[in-house]
Design an enzyme around this catalytic site. Structure first.
Site, PDB file in Angstrom:
ATOM      1  CB  SER A 194      -0.859  -0.047   1.268  1.00 50.14           C
ATOM      2  OG  SER A 194      -1.254   1.233   1.670  1.00 50.14           O
TER       3      SER A 194
ATOM      4  CE1 TYR B 297      -4.599  -1.774   4.922  1.00 47.04           C
ATOM      5  CE2 TYR B 297      -3.589   0.277   4.216  1.00 47.04           C
ATOM      6  CZ  TYR B 297      -4.195  -0.923   3.914  1.00 47.04           C
ATOM      7  OH  TYR B 297      -4.390  -1.279   2.593  1.00 47.04           O
TER       8      TYR B 297
HETATM    9  P1  NAD Z   1     -12.064  -5.608   0.569  1.00 50.32           P
HETATM   10  O1  NAD Z   1     -12.479  -5.396   1.972  1.00 50.32           O
HETATM   11  O2  NAD Z   1     -13.019  -5.266  -0.515  1.00 50.32           O
HETATM   12  O3  NAD Z   1     -11.610  -7.128   0.361  1.00 50.32           O
HETATM   13  C1  NAD Z   1     -10.897  -7.859   1.311  1.00 50.32           C
HETATM   14  C2  NAD Z   1     -11.441  -9.266   1.325  1.00 50.32           C
HETATM   15  O4  NAD Z   1     -10.687 -10.013   2.265  1.00 50.32           O
HETATM   16  C3  NAD Z   1     -12.920  -9.344   1.750  1.00 50.32           C
HETATM   17  O5  NAD Z   1     -13.655 -10.114   0.838  1.00 50.32           O
HETATM   18  C4  NAD Z   1     -12.860 -10.008   3.123  1.00 50.32           C
HETATM   19  O6  NAD Z   1     -13.978 -10.823   3.404  1.00 50.32           O
HETATM   20  C5  NAD Z   1     -11.586 -10.834   2.990  1.00 50.32           C
HETATM   21  N1  NAD Z   1     -11.030 -11.142   4.303  1.00 50.32           N
HETATM   22  C6  NAD Z   1     -10.868 -10.300   5.356  1.00 50.32           C
HETATM   23  N2  NAD Z   1     -10.373 -10.957   6.410  1.00 50.32           N
HETATM   24  C7  NAD Z   1     -10.208 -12.245   6.010  1.00 50.32           C
HETATM   25  C8  NAD Z   1      -9.728 -13.411   6.653  1.00 50.32           C
HETATM   26  N3  NAD Z   1      -9.323 -13.402   7.931  1.00 50.32           N
HETATM   27  N4  NAD Z   1      -9.692 -14.561   5.948  1.00 50.32           N
HETATM   28  C9  NAD Z   1     -10.090 -14.587   4.666  1.00 50.32           C
HETATM   29  N5  NAD Z   1     -10.567 -13.521   4.009  1.00 50.32           N
HETATM   30  C10 NAD Z   1     -10.621 -12.361   4.674  1.00 50.32           C
HETATM   31  O7  NAD Z   1     -10.680  -4.814   0.388  1.00 50.32           O
HETATM   32  P2  NAD Z   1      -9.925  -4.418  -0.957  1.00 50.32           P
HETATM   33  O8  NAD Z   1     -10.047  -2.963  -1.137  1.00 50.32           O
HETATM   34  O9  NAD Z   1     -10.292  -5.346  -2.064  1.00 50.32           O
HETATM   35  O10 NAD Z   1      -8.414  -4.706  -0.508  1.00 50.32           O
HETATM   36  C11 NAD Z   1      -7.725  -5.898  -0.852  1.00 50.32           C
HETATM   37  C12 NAD Z   1      -6.265  -5.742  -0.432  1.00 50.32           C
HETATM   38  O11 NAD Z   1      -5.701  -4.608  -1.076  1.00 50.32           O
HETATM   39  C13 NAD Z   1      -6.090  -5.496   1.078  1.00 50.32           C
HETATM   40  O12 NAD Z   1      -4.879  -6.068   1.506  1.00 50.32           O
HETATM   41  C14 NAD Z   1      -5.974  -3.993   1.152  1.00 50.32           C
HETATM   42  O13 NAD Z   1      -5.295  -3.604   2.298  1.00 50.32           O
HETATM   43  C15 NAD Z   1      -5.172  -3.730  -0.111  1.00 50.32           C
HETATM   44  N6  NAD Z   1      -5.239  -2.351  -0.611  1.00 50.32           N
HETATM   45  C16 NAD Z   1      -6.433  -1.771  -0.951  1.00 50.32           C
HETATM   46  C17 NAD Z   1      -6.412  -0.462  -1.435  1.00 50.32           C
HETATM   47  C18 NAD Z   1      -7.672   0.241  -1.842  1.00 50.32           C
HETATM   48  O14 NAD Z   1      -7.579   1.454  -2.135  1.00 50.32           O
HETATM   49  N7  NAD Z   1      -8.824  -0.422  -1.895  1.00 50.32           N
HETATM   50  C19 NAD Z   1      -5.215   0.220  -1.569  1.00 50.32           C
HETATM   51  C20 NAD Z   1      -4.032  -0.413  -1.214  1.00 50.32           C
HETATM   52  C21 NAD Z   1      -4.057  -1.699  -0.745  1.00 50.32           C
END
Ligand code: NAD
Length: 271
Positions: free
Chosen positions: A151, A164
């Site tokens: 991130s 985070y």
């Molecule tokens: P999201 O919340 O839409 O998806 C995350 C998924 O992980 C969800 O479906 C959730 O049910 C699942 N999850 C959570 N805890 C879990 C567990 N213990 N076991 C199994 N599954 C689990 O989030 P996102 O925006 O799709 O983010 C995905 C990744 O990308 C994350 O690591 C997030 O930190 C990273 N990220 C997101 C962004 C952004 O802007 N959206 C930016 C940088 C990094």
């Protein structure tokens, strides 16, 4: 040889029911891969499968908590029995939680340390455990790719999201560490990289970036846009090109890197 061929690769995506993992699943399936979605709740997995089955029949799903090593091991064995191999693991399960975020009127001394630990657990150990369990199967096959999700919070301070940030900084280091360990001890067929998405609207950050009542960007959302040379949030499908490259032989001499996909955010000093 097509360097970008991913047809018939078995690609496992934790958090495959989420915003970014769901988009990646859709893209990789459309390009001929077999996709296995892992997510925490049955309804999330079922909803993802219902959507993805319209793209291709080569999609499968398991309910799995990425912090539960026993369940990860059982699933790894089942996947090897059914599909014979795991080519790629994408660790897309992750996210933030409110208690680990400093409120607008708070300081670091108000942080909820239990939530801080939970966020580190989810993002760091929620990537380490799958990397070890599924990575072992890759080592047995002498081939495999692990892709972690870092991130913008990892390399410079982004206010409020302290837990985070710590967890994602650790992901950058673990990506490099594991890439060295696997290449030196098990050969060049084993690669570990990460992507560092800039700002995409996801479930974890929607409330921080968009005002629930007005639907407009919050001050924080505006600040991010001002510091993004391309002047916008990312679209989830803009991660796909880099993910495809990292999964494929096109990147076969690339390991231990963290690729920013951020519209220039990490290159810009703000001045
Ligand atoms: P999201 O919340 O839409 O998806 C995350 C998924 O992980 C969800 O479906 C959730 O049910 C699942 N999850 C959570 N805890 C879990 C567990 N213990 N076991 C199994 N599954 C689990 O989030 P996102 O925006 O799709 O983010 C995905 C990744 O990308 C994350 O690591 C997030 O930190 C990273 N990220 C997101 C962004 C952004 O802007 N959206 C930016 C940088 C990094």
């Amino acid at each position: 040889m097509n360097l970008f061929d991913i047809e018939n690769k078995v690609i496992l995506i934790t958090g495959g029911g989420g915003v970014l993992g769901g988009e990646m699943s859709n893209y990789l399936l459309s390009n001929g891969a077999t996709v296995i979605v892992l997510d925490r709740r049955e309804e999330t997995v079922n909803a993802a499968l219902e959507k993805l089955k319209k793209v291709s029949a080569n999609v499968f799903g398991y309910v799995c908590n990425v912090l539960d090593e026993t369940s990860l091991k059982e699933i790894a064995d089942q996947i090897i029995t059914t599909h014979g191999k795991i080519d790629v693991l994408i660790n897309a399960a992750g996210g933030n939680m409110p208690g680990a975020t400093i409120g607008v009127d708070q300081t670091i001394f108000d942080v909820n340390i239990d939530d801080f630990k939970k966020v580190v657990d989810l993002n760091l150990f929620g990537s380490i455990l799958p990397a070890l369990v599924f990575g072992k199967k890759m080592v047995e096959n002498k081939k495999g790719v692990i892709i972690n999700i870092s991130s913008m919070t990892a390399q410079s301070a982004i206010t409020r999201v302290v837990g985070y940030s710590a967890s994602k900084a650790a992901i950058d280091n673990f990506t490099k560490w594991l890439s060295v360990e696997l290449a030196t001890k098990f050969g060049e067929g084993l690669r570990v990289n990460a992507i560092a998405p800039g700002f995409f609207i996801g479930n974890q950050n929607r409330d921080l970036l968009i005002d629930k009542e007005t639907g407009k960007y919050t001050d924080r959302g505006d600040t991010i846009i001002r510091n993004t040379p391309m002047n916008r949030f990312g679209e989830t499908d803009e991660l796909n090109g880099t993910i495809h490259y990292l999964c494929a032989d096109a990147s076969k001499f690339v390991t231990g890197v963290v690729v920013p996909i951020d519209g220039g955010f990490s290159a810009f000093s703000g001045v």
